[in-house]
Motif scaffolding. Structure first.
Motif, mmCIF file in Angstrom:
data_model
loop_
_atom_site.group_PDB
_atom_site.id
_atom_site.type_symbol
_atom_site.label_atom_id
_atom_site.label_comp_id
_atom_site.label_asym_id
_atom_site.label_seq_id
_atom_site.Cartn_x
_atom_site.Cartn_y
_atom_site.Cartn_z
ATOM 1 N N ALA A 151 -7.200 -14.866 36.732
ATOM 2 C CA ALA A 151 -8.626 -14.152 35.848
ATOM 3 C C ALA A 151 -8.467 -12.933 35.561
ATOM 4 O O ALA A 151 -9.078 -12.789 34.415
ATOM 5 C CB ALA A 151 -9.571 -14.252 37.365
ATOM 6 N N ALA A 152 -7.771 -12.052 36.151
ATOM 7 C CA ALA A 152 -7.481 -10.764 35.573
ATOM 8 C C ALA A 152 -6.869 -10.684 34.357
ATOM 9 O O ALA A 152 -7.312 -10.067 33.102
ATOM 10 C CB ALA A 152 -6.676 -9.684 36.433
ATOM 11 N N VAL A 153 -5.787 -11.419 34.279
ATOM 12 C CA VAL A 153 -4.981 -11.574 32.780
ATOM 13 C C VAL A 153 -5.837 -12.553 31.892
ATOM 14 O O VAL A 153 -5.860 -11.908 30.565
ATOM 15 C CB VAL A 153 -3.769 -12.646 33.073
ATOM 16 C CG1 VAL A 153 -2.991 -12.811 31.726
ATOM 17 C CG2 VAL A 153 -2.563 -11.651 33.942
ATOM 18 N N SER A 154 -6.655 -13.178 32.264
ATOM 19 C CA SER A 154 -7.657 -14.121 31.323
ATOM 20 C C SER A 154 -8.491 -13.198 30.698
ATOM 21 O O SER A 154 -8.783 -12.854 29.444
ATOM 22 C CB SER A 154 -8.192 -15.047 32.189
ATOM 23 O OG SER A 154 -7.332 -16.176 32.270
ATOM 24 N N PHE A 155 -9.245 -12.375 31.672
ATOM 25 C CA PHE A 155 -9.920 -11.278 31.183
ATOM 26 C C PHE A 155 -9.504 -10.151 30.306
ATOM 27 O O PHE A 155 -10.240 -9.985 29.169
ATOM 28 C CB PHE A 155 -11.007 -10.576 32.266
ATOM 29 C CG PHE A 155 -12.125 -11.325 32.921
ATOM 30 C CD1 PHE A 155 -13.337 -11.157 32.332
ATOM 31 C CD2 PHE A 155 -12.058 -12.111 34.026
ATOM 32 C CE1 PHE A 155 -14.330 -11.925 32.929
ATOM 33 C CE2 PHE A 155 -12.902 -12.864 34.550
ATOM 34 C CZ PHE A 155 -14.214 -12.629 34.041
ATOM 35 N N MET A 156 -8.375 -9.948 30.664
ATOM 36 C CA MET A 156 -7.693 -8.586 29.874
ATOM 37 C C MET A 156 -7.341 -9.161 28.532
ATOM 38 O O MET A 156 -7.702 -8.592 27.326
ATOM 39 C CB MET A 156 -6.464 -8.117 30.413
ATOM 40 C CG MET A 156 -6.596 -7.171 31.820
ATOM 41 S SD MET A 156 -7.362 -5.764 31.141
ATOM 42 C CE MET A 156 -6.117 -5.128 30.456
ATOM 43 N N LEU A 157 -6.800 -10.474 28.461
ATOM 44 C CA LEU A 157 -6.616 -10.933 27.313
ATOM 45 C C LEU A 157 -7.719 -11.294 26.208
ATOM 46 O O LEU A 157 -7.702 -10.806 24.833
ATOM 47 C CB LEU A 157 -5.581 -12.347 27.223
ATOM 48 C CG LEU A 157 -4.365 -12.243 27.853
ATOM 49 C CD1 LEU A 157 -3.834 -13.772 28.294
ATOM 50 C CD2 LEU A 157 -3.520 -11.800 26.609
ATOM 51 N N GLU A 158 -8.649 -11.745 26.800
ATOM 52 C CA GLU A 158 -10.140 -12.089 26.074
ATOM 53 C C GLU A 158 -10.548 -10.571 25.490
ATOM 54 O O GLU A 158 -11.370 -10.735 24.133
ATOM 55 C CB GLU A 158 -11.094 -12.897 26.867
ATOM 56 C CG GLU A 158 -12.494 -13.320 25.987
ATOM 57 C CD GLU A 158 -12.138 -14.171 25.179
ATOM 58 O OE1 GLU A 158 -12.831 -14.811 24.350
ATOM 59 O OE2 GLU A 158 -10.963 -15.087 25.073
#
Length: 1240
Positions: free
Chosen positions: A1141-1148
């Motif tokens: 979830a953290a990686v997804s948020f950071m990328l977006e």
């Protein structure tokens, strides 16, 4: 071999269509039958969905004359295909208006005759003439008949087809038709009804079920049943049944509502004239073009389009135009220049009673009936064409929907890869053929999301409900998304007007202006009498009703309007239907015989009452209206005229027009006043009432005496300036399209902020070619149009709105063009190469005719603007319909004049509509991205599980698709619109860099973490092939076997295993994570935390999945076919999920929202924003600029030309040395379509 023949019907019209002819072919039909059997009916479905293939697959080409089946294709951008069957009918003639006078003496001049007509044969001098066989076909409720002369099918609209002149309507068509001719014409025109057939539920059901989406659902259900996924298949069937039932209910309700609306007054009894004297009662369904109907004194709902030939009618046309103000219709001119013109419904609409409109009152005189000639019937009428457009709407051309299909094709491609992968993997593992077929097809059903159409529609439905709450009603919901892309709005409406004062003229000079027209010294003058009589007001239920401008002028005089009853009109022939008179106390008692009062004072010896004998209603084309009046007790009549000052002055005797007319007019218009000029004329004494009724307005509106000016103050409503400022701050260009004087319009544009203080306005004044001189455009500034050189002119730049370069070239960008309707017509015809350049910077369009407004919308659309138009619906129907988003300001809940109707009578509805449009558009993107990711995540899970010959369980699919996906998809659409309009617009395309980057980064993230979890679980010390006896939760790590996971004999589907459980947990959190990431709030929607149903759903699902993962419940595990795993692994899964979830948020947020949007894509948002000079760069800005340049190079966007034409044009014109044209120069049109500018 027949050559391929193609013809075009409705050439040059909106519904232009190509037509090909075909004959049935036996061998092709046999082949199709065989193919249908072997394909299980799929071939027939394909031919049903694709009419072109259906016709070409079963027929051979032939000429149109011999065709049994026709293939039709629209010539617009949609290229839609249709098929039609050719029918044959027998008739005594080839055309409806053919003369049936078989050399008989009984034929009347206007078409009456005594011959009995049969559809089978015609008797002629004792012999029988064989009837003619006529081929025809029906398409979209319209019949087309074969014409041997033009070798094509043609459409018969009505009386206009004969190109009959207005004068001949009176001379040849005023006696009505015989029963014989009426019956003959009915063969072609059919019954006069707008028949909206309500389809049976069975027909609707078949049509709905044969939709490709439901066929795909059926295919999926059969496949899942074959895999024993009965629960999931049942759930999908249940949802599909609800969806179909809802759809059928909605569609049938729409049909019923439309049928009831059309049928309410479609069949009435009417009085029809037969010959010169006979009048008979008939049903309105029997009417045909050429019939003469009597309009009753108490009015009626019109069953057809008819042109008035005797009398006057007050008509409510709100059903057609959305304009609730009653309109006066007068009789068609029988003499003069206009009478020689061919009848044209658009040009002669002020004489036409349209189908569906309500005739409130009629004006008639003793012994004379109010009569109208039927021009069009059925679907050819204005109302019929509106109903046709509702029954057969054009597809919505919006990039989002086209891209959605492309995206689905991409998903199908991904499914194809999975399909091949599954087959290869299964063959390598020696899986039975039946299982290979089922599992490989199952991949396709997973990749293409079945709930996508419903989820995409939800956002639009919610937006429509929110718009309804703020008083905006929509008859075309798909256009709501288009409103999110608006980058130009035009206002077609006038703000409120108040009388500022009057300035009369006497002896060729203006008197000082007076503020009160009702003061005693003015109230009985000819000037005020003209104000009181020259209007189209009427009393409805005791209240004055009519044009707001007329109401203001009349109320300012203090005069009284009276309308005698029907009995009074019949008893006293000289009394006119409408009488105006001054208030009794104002009639002067002294100086009644003073000769000085002859010209300016109405004689008080006779009554001051004025009867209105005839009205010539206001024409937006002519820009004037007039009335013929008679003072009670006087024999001579007077004509009063009012209109645009320039027009009125041109119709007056020159010596009566003050020499200071131009300067005075300019003084008022520069201050923003709306000016109306008045004139009068005493008519010849020999003119009787009957003669006046037949006179053309050209003969009356000439040699007038100029009376003076009425000055109206444009009251700019409080909301207007604020709304325009809000739109400008949102990078939305605004235009003014008005019927006002040019200088008045420019002044109002400055007052309301459309044109700012430091900006120049250049008037483009075009003149047509004359006396061997080519067409020309004279350019001049408004501040001093007569100035011949610009040396001493300075342009002040206001620096408060941004940093401007102080060079002259930069100052030159702060300009606007202003164009009149007359100049617009000349420029479009003689300077086509300048039209788009002018449209790019023109802000004020004055004195525009209704058709010119529509042309303007088309020009703006041709340079890729998404155009919104806001108007009152009266003269703006064409422009409102043509615009991407037309908003009619009307008190009605829904007006067919435009896609949107606002009950708020000002332009404050425009920002609301744009806000909701932007929110709906972003919602569509969010939902589409979420549904695409849902499919891909599930596809990844299933593909990984297929590698170990496993799959997700029936109840796992059920939980994911019902509990997670449906709830989230329908609640994430509930975010309301953001309260402010921001500078940049939302993207219009799914196939754009930002959106594709967003989707691809999330797909890669989900893939990485699913593969990571899949591989990690197999490396655990406790991992083994799961069996019903396995108990990984309680087994010690030392005694575990490390055997490979193969298909278990205890579970032939191998659903229960550690990989399945791991991927189920991880993917469940991935669905929720991408839902929250994609459900964006600002700057177009309210933040997601304000969408409580969505937040509640997410929190509930997160909590539920987290609880069953950390604290397993045996009953739930058994239901979802989850196996027990050690607690340590559960904690590991939580860490994986959190990191995911953290990686997804950071990328977006980091990559897409900050780097790409701010540095790569920000320079595409508009060309109108002032560019900041390099010298103003701070170190941070310099870094941003460097970073932007690097990333633009990386993304191949450096020096990339803009995709939209208006931005491309703007960049071109920035470097053009000769643009804008210098003030006080003239541009001439040359034969080479170039232009030459010379100084005056």
């Amino acid at each position: 071999m027949q050559t391929r023949e193609v013809k075009i019907i409705n050439q040059g019209l909106e519904d232009e269509t190509e037509v090909w002819g075909y004959l049935p072919c036996l061998w092709k039909r046999i082949l199709v039958g065989v193919g249908a059997v072997f394909s299980g009916g799929l071939l027939l479905l394909l031919l049903y969905w694709l009419p072109e293939w259906g016709v070409k697959g079963t027929c051979t080409h032939t000429s149109l004359r011999n065709a049994h089946t026709l293939l039709l294709r629209t010539t617009d951008e949609f290229k839609q295909w249709f098929r039609a069957k050719v029918h044959v009918m027998s008739a005594p003639g080839n055309k409806p208006f053919d003369s049936l006078d078989l050399q008989s003496t009984a034929q009347l001049p206007n078409g009456d005759g005594e011959h009995g007509i049969s559809a089978e044969r015609v008797e002629h001098h004792g012999k029988f003439r064989q009837p003619v066989q006529i081929h025809y076909f029906t398409h979209h409720s319209t019949k087309y008949y074969w014409n041997d002369v033009i070798q094509n099918f043609e459409l018969f609209k009505g009386l206009e087809d004969v190109k009959v002149s207005c004068a001949s309507i009176h001379s040849d068509h005023s006696s009505g038709l015989s029963q014989t001719l009426q019956d003959y014409r009915r063969l072609f025109f059919g019954e006069n009804e707008i028949a909206v057939r309500v389809p049976s539920l069975f027909k609707l059901l078949i049509k709905e079920v044969l939709n490709p989406f439901y066929i795909f659902q059926l295919f999926s259900v059969i496949l899942w049943s074959a895999e024993d996924y009965y629960y999931y298949a049942t759930a999908i069937v249940f949802m599909s049944v609800i969806s179909i039932a809802t759809s059928l209910y909605t569609i049938r309700n729409q049909y019923v509502m439309l049928h009831d609306m059309v049928a309410a007054h479609s069949v009435v009894r009417v009085s029809v004239r037969r010959g010169s004297k006979d009048i008979e009662q008939a049903m309105s369904t029997d009417l045909v073009p050429g019939d003469v109907i009597i309009i009753p004194a108490n009015g009626m709902i019109m069953p057809c389009d008819a042109v008035l030939i005797h009398g006057t009618c007050i008509v409510n046309e709100s059903m057609l135009t959305g304009e609730s103000v009653p309109v006066t219709k007068t009789s068609l001119p029988s003499s003069g220049e206009e009478a020689s013109m061919s009848l044209n419904m658009e040009e002669h609409k002020r004489y036409t009673l349209f189908c569906g409109t309500h005739v409130i009152q009629t004006r008639f005189y003793a012994g004379d009936l109010v009569e109208a000639v039927v021009v069009r019937t059925g679907f050819s009428t204005e109302k019929g064409q509106l109903v046709r457009s509702i029954l057969h709407p054009k597809p919505t051309d919006f990039k989002l929907y086209r891209d959605a299909y492309l995206f689905l094709l991409c998903l199908v491609g991904v499914a194809g890869i999975g399909f091949i992968y599954t087959i290869v993997l299964s063959i390598m593992n020696k899986v039975p053929a039946k299982t290979i077929i089922i599992e490989s097809l199952d991949i396709i059903t997973i990749t293409v999301p079945p709930a996508l159409p419903a989820a995409m529609t939800a956002g639009i439905v919610y937006a429509q409900r929110r718009l309804k709450r703020v008083g905006i009603f929509c008859i075309s919901p798909q256009r709501i998304n288009m409103c999110g892309q608006l980058n130009l709005t035009g206002t077609l409406t006038e703000d409120g007007l108040d009388l500022w004062g009057v300035q009369s003229a006497e002896g060729g000079r203006f008197s000082p202006p007076e503020a009160d027209a009702a003061k005693e010294s003015l109230v009985n003058t000819v000037f005020v009498a003209c104000m009181a009589a020259c209007h189209s007001l009427t009393k409805i239920e005791g209240e004055l009703s009519g044009d707001p401008l007329d109401l203001k002028m009349f109320s300012a005089t203090g005069w009284i309007l009276e309308e005698p009853t029907e009995e009074e009109t019949t008893l006293h022939n000289p009394i006119m239907p409408t009488v105006v008179r001054p208030p009794k106390h104002s009639v002067p008692e002294a100086n009644q015989n003073n000769p000085l009062t002859h010209n300016m004072e109405l004689s008080a010896l006779s009554s001051c009452e004025i009867g209105i004998v005839r009205q010539f209603p206001f024409s937006s084309t002519l820009q004037r209206m007039s009335v013929v009046v008679r003072r009670l007790g006087e024999k001579r009549m007077n004509a009063y005229l009012k209109g645009a000052p320039e027009v009125v002055a041109s119709l007056c005797k020159q010596h009566t027009v003050p020499q200071s007319f131009t300067e005075t007019l300019e003084t008022y218009t520069r201050q923003g006043f709306r000016v109306i000029a008045l004139a009068h004329r005493q008519l010849e004494s020999k003119l009787s009432w009957h003669k006046v009724q037949s006179l053309s307005r050209d003969l009356i509106e000439t040699n007038m005496e100029f009376l003076g000016l009425v000055i109206m103050q444009n009251k700019i409503k409080e909301e207007t300036a604020g709304v325009l400022l809000e739109l400008r701050q949102a990078n939305i260009r605004t235009l003014m399209v008005t019927g006002d004087n040019m200088l008045t319009a420019i002044s109002v544009a400055r007052d309301c902020g459309m044109v700012r203080a430091h900006e120049r306005v250049i008037i483009a004044d075009a003149a047509p070619p004359k006396d061997f001189h080519p067409a020309s455009i004279t350019w001049h500034d408004t501040d001093n149009p007569a100035q011949t050189n610009k040396d001493n002119q300075t342009v002040e730049i206001n620096l408060e709105d941004g940093v401007y370069d102080k060079r002259v070239t930069q100052q030159e960008q702060s300009y606007h063009f202003a164009v009149t309707g007359r100049a617009f017509a000349v420029i479009t015809e003689h300077f086509p190469q300048l039209v788009q350049k002018l449209a790019l910077k023109a802000t004020v369009f004055a004195r525009m005719a209704p058709d010119q407004k529509t042309q303007l919308v088309e020009v703006l659309q041709s340079i890729d603007y998404t155009v919104g138009m806001c108007g009152d619906g009266a003269n703006d129907c064409g422009a409102l319909k043509r615009a991407h988003c037309g908003i009619s300001l009307s008190e009605l809940e829904a007006s067919v004049a435009s896609p949107f109707t606002s009950t708020t009578s000002n332009i404050s509805c425009v920002p609301n509509l744009i806000r909701e449009g932007r929110a709906a558009l972003i919602t569509s993107f969010c939902v589409f991205k979420f549904m695409a990711l849902y499919s891909i995540i599930q596809y990844l899970s299933v593909t990984l599980l297929y590698s170990i010959l496993s799959n997700l369980g029936d109840f796992q699919f059920l939980f994911i698709d019902i509990a997670i996906i449906l709830i989230i998809a329908f609640t994430m659409s509930l975010n309301p619109a953001w309260k402010e309009l921001v500078w940049h617009r939302p993207p219009s395309s799914l196939i754009s860099g930002r959106l594709l980057c967003s989707v691809l980064t999330q797909i890669l993230t989900c893939l990485v973490f699913q593969v990571l979890a899949f591989l990690l679980v197999r490396q655990q010390s406790w991992y083994e092939t799961w069996t019903p006896q396995s108990d990984a939760c309680n087994v010690s790590s030392s005694g575990l076997s490390h055997s490979r996971n193969v298909t278990s004999p205890h579970d032939h589907k191998n659903i229960k295993n550690y990989e399945n459980t791991t991927l189920f947990y991880v993917s469940s959190f991935q669905y929720l994570a991408v839902a929250i990431i994609f459900s964006k709030g600002k700057p177009f929607r309210q933040p997601s935390y304000k969408n409580w149903p969505f937040m509640l759903s997410c929190v509930s699902l997160y909590t539920f999945v987290l609880l069953i993962m950390l604290y397993p419940v045996p009953a739930i595990d058994s239901f979802l076919e989850i196996v027990c795993v050690p607690h340590d692994w559960r904690v590991t899964l939580v860490i994986i999920v959190i990191v995911n979830a953290a990686v997804s948020f950071m990328l977006e947020i980091l990559i897409l929202d900050i780097i790409l949007r701010r540095l790569v894509f920000r320079f595409n948002q508009g060309v109108n924003r002032p560019a900041e000079p390099p010298s103003a760069d701070t170190p941070q800005e310099a870094n941003d600029r460097w970073g932007s340049s690097f990333l633009s190079w990386l993304f191949c966007r450096r020096n990339k030309p803009p995709r939209v034409l208006y931005m491309h044009l703007a960049l071109e014109l920035q470097d053009a040395a000769d643009w804008p044209p210098r003030p006080s120069t003239v541009t001439y049109a040359s034969d080479l379509q170039s232009h030459i500018s010379v100084p005056l």
